[in-house]
Design a protein around this motif. Structure first.
Motif, mmCIF file in Angstrom:
data_model
loop_
_atom_site.group_PDB
_atom_site.id
_atom_site.type_symbol
_atom_site.label_atom_id
_atom_site.label_comp_id
_atom_site.label_asym_id
_atom_site.label_seq_id
_atom_site.Cartn_x
_atom_site.Cartn_y
_atom_site.Cartn_z
ATOM 1 N N GLY A 222 -7.563 -19.158 -28.460
ATOM 2 C CA GLY A 222 -7.903 -20.571 -27.104
ATOM 3 C C GLY A 222 -8.988 -21.210 -27.775
ATOM 4 N N ILE A 223 -9.142 -21.322 -29.336
ATOM 5 C CA ILE A 223 -9.856 -22.621 -30.105
ATOM 6 C C ILE A 223 -9.666 -23.899 -29.316
ATOM 7 N N LEU A 224 -7.807 -24.062 -30.341
ATOM 8 C CA LEU A 224 -7.629 -25.135 -30.140
ATOM 9 C C LEU A 224 -6.955 -26.079 -29.173
ATOM 10 N N GLU A 225 -7.828 -27.471 -28.908
ATOM 11 C CA GLU A 225 -7.677 -28.193 -27.912
ATOM 12 C C GLU A 225 -6.136 -29.250 -28.473
ATOM 13 N N GLN A 226 -5.612 -29.453 -27.297
ATOM 14 C CA GLN A 226 -4.916 -30.217 -27.869
ATOM 15 C C GLN A 226 -4.357 -30.987 -28.250
ATOM 16 N N GLY A 227 -3.708 -31.893 -29.083
ATOM 17 C CA GLY A 227 -3.987 -32.984 -30.666
ATOM 18 C C GLY A 227 -4.421 -31.590 -31.473
ATOM 19 N N ASP A 228 -4.961 -30.564 -31.815
ATOM 20 C CA ASP A 228 -5.464 -30.035 -32.797
ATOM 21 C C ASP A 228 -4.541 -29.902 -34.123
ATOM 22 N N PHE A 229 -3.475 -29.332 -33.952
ATOM 23 C CA PHE A 229 -2.931 -29.339 -34.459
ATOM 24 C C PHE A 229 -2.479 -30.376 -35.198
ATOM 25 N N GLU A 230 -1.655 -31.200 -34.645
ATOM 26 C CA GLU A 230 -1.153 -32.425 -34.847
ATOM 27 C C GLU A 230 -1.663 -33.267 -36.161
ATOM 28 N N SER A 231 -3.587 -33.294 -35.747
ATOM 29 C CA SER A 231 -4.346 -34.109 -36.778
ATOM 30 C C SER A 231 -4.428 -32.656 -37.835
ATOM 31 N N ALA A 232 -3.829 -31.341 -38.285
ATOM 32 C CA ALA A 232 -3.939 -30.683 -39.114
ATOM 33 C C ALA A 232 -2.527 -31.759 -39.671
ATOM 34 N N LEU A 233 -1.531 -31.696 -38.656
ATOM 35 C CA LEU A 233 0.144 -32.124 -40.041
ATOM 36 C C LEU A 233 0.043 -33.448 -40.420
ATOM 37 N N ASN A 234 -1.490 -34.304 -39.835
ATOM 38 C CA ASN A 234 -1.438 -35.632 -39.629
ATOM 39 C C ASN A 234 -2.177 -35.870 -40.959
ATOM 40 N N ALA A 235 -2.888 -34.613 -41.527
ATOM 41 C CA ALA A 235 -3.929 -34.550 -42.644
ATOM 42 C C ALA A 235 -3.011 -34.483 -44.092
ATOM 43 N N ALA A 236 -1.732 -33.598 -43.489
ATOM 44 C CA ALA A 236 -0.940 -32.793 -44.411
ATOM 45 C C ALA A 236 -0.007 -34.166 -44.960
ATOM 46 N N LYS A 237 0.784 -34.834 -44.278
ATOM 47 C CA LYS A 237 1.021 -36.148 -44.002
ATOM 48 C C LYS A 237 -0.077 -36.869 -45.638
ATOM 49 N N GLN A 238 -0.870 -37.669 -44.944
ATOM 50 C CA GLN A 238 -1.368 -38.464 -45.667
ATOM 51 C C GLN A 238 -1.754 -38.252 -47.054
ATOM 52 N N ILE A 239 -2.095 -37.051 -47.511
ATOM 53 C CA ILE A 239 -2.416 -37.104 -48.281
ATOM 54 C C ILE A 239 -1.325 -35.375 -49.673
ATOM 55 N N GLY A 240 -0.063 -36.111 -48.901
ATOM 56 C CA GLY A 240 0.827 -35.820 -49.796
ATOM 57 C C GLY A 240 0.920 -36.399 -50.978
ATOM 58 N N ASP A 241 1.650 -36.090 -52.382
ATOM 59 C CA ASP A 241 1.882 -36.777 -53.227
ATOM 60 C C ASP A 241 2.470 -38.006 -52.994
ATOM 61 N N ASP A 242 3.445 -38.291 -52.573
ATOM 62 C CA ASP A 242 4.735 -39.461 -52.745
ATOM 63 C C ASP A 242 4.120 -40.441 -51.814
ATOM 64 N N THR A 243 3.128 -39.600 -50.808
ATOM 65 C CA THR A 243 2.419 -41.137 -49.386
ATOM 66 C C THR A 243 0.960 -41.589 -49.799
ATOM 67 N N LEU A 244 0.511 -40.402 -51.002
ATOM 68 C CA LEU A 244 -1.060 -40.833 -51.780
ATOM 69 C C LEU A 244 -0.086 -42.047 -53.125
ATOM 70 N N GLN A 245 0.565 -42.163 -53.370
ATOM 71 C CA GLN A 245 1.463 -42.633 -54.613
ATOM 72 C C GLN A 245 1.943 -43.688 -54.727
ATOM 73 N N LYS A 246 2.270 -43.884 -53.237
ATOM 74 C CA LYS A 246 2.780 -44.936 -53.062
ATOM 75 C C LYS A 246 1.889 -45.803 -52.319
#
Length: 288
Positions: A222-246
């Motif tokens: 019960g620690i997570l709030e609405q939108g928490d996991f989505e913020s982690a997903l966004n972080a994973a997206k932003q630090i992907g190899d392809d995204t960073l290289q672009k």
């Protein structure tokens, strides 16, 4: 993320005052020695192993400005240290339980807070390499100014995005304890750079999946709030190899990927989160 008031880990080593002073002197000495003897000082000042970010060695980060004061003792910094200690404690509780269920004993890692430069059993590293795990001393290394970068430079805000950073590095510790990282080191010896990069991608994606497993059990508390996991997903997206290289060079070089694409990182993080099973984190065989 409802982290305040929860147990904080005692396995925090705060070396920020040391790295802020002695390390600066060491950097100056290395640069002078490089100038005098004619070698490249960056070969010594780089380092670290198992980091969250592709490339490392200062290729994709810039710690030069902006954000809150990261000096030791500032109120914002003290709260951030408490956050890190709390997240680390949550990883300890989760992985202790998982290991126990498999008849194993989990060894808590140490988490070292540093500022600018740090020396680990894996060598001398700068904050530019991003957070990293050193299998040689079983420690996670973190300069908390990276959290500012995650928000301001990479566009990945949110407390759980920061928690994902820590959980990913702890995922490397799990790999080390279970022998996966040792096998990885053996397998990559003698490989071409392209093949070693492909193997590295599998290791990094598994650490993302392990971070998802931790998030799965954290959500059950019960620690997570609405939108928490989505913020982690966004972080994973932003630090992907392809995204960073672009972002950094305007084009991608797939054979140089060593952490995985944005889609792959999100996929494996989600997989661990949905199942909570280590058996679903086998990235070492099959398609990614």
């Amino acid at each position: 993320m409802l982290w305040r008031g929860r147990r904080q880990s005692d396995n925090i080593e705060d070396d920020r005052s040391d790295s802020g002073g002695g390390s600066i002197i060491l950097v100056i000495l290395v640069v002078i020695a490089g100038w005098y003897f004619g070698f490249d000082p960056s070969a010594i000042l780089g380092g670290g192993d198992g980091g969250l970010l592709p490339g490392g060695g200062g290729q994709i980060t810039d710690n030069s400005g902006g954000g809150q004061d990261s000096s030791a003792g500032s109120p914002a910094n003290d709260e951030m240290k408490q956050f890190v200690a709390t997240v680390l404690a949550e990883t300890e509780d989760t992985w202790t339980g998982i290991f126990k269920s498999q008849g194993l004993t989990y060894e808590d890692p140490k988490l070292v807070l540093f500022s600018g430069q740090v020396r680990s059993a894996c060598g001398f590293a700068s904050a530019a390499a991003g957070p990293f795990y050193c299998p040689g001393d079983h420690k996670v290394y973190l300069d908390m100014t990276f959290f500012q970068q995650l928000d301001q430079q990479f566009g990945a805000s949110g407390e759980f995005a920061r928690a994902y950073v820590i959980a990913h590095e702890v995922g490397h510790h799990v790999q080390n304890l279970t022998g996966i990282m040792g096998k990885f080191d053996q397998m990559r010896q003698g490989m071409s750079e392209a093949d070693a990069n492909q193997l590295s991608v599998r290791i990094e994606l598994q650490a993302d999946c392990f971070a998802g497993v931790w998030a799965h059990y954290t959500g059950q508390k019960g620690i997570l709030e609405q939108g928490d996991f989505e913020s982690a997903l966004n972080a994973a997206k932003q630090i992907g190899d392809d995204t960073l290289q672009k972002k950094m060079q305007g084009y991608v070089v797939p054979e140089s990927f060593n952490h995985g694409t944005s889609q792959q990182r999100q996929t494996w993080l989600t997989r661990g989160y949905k199942s909570g099973k280590l058996s679903d984190c086998n990235t070492m065989s099959g398609p990614l």
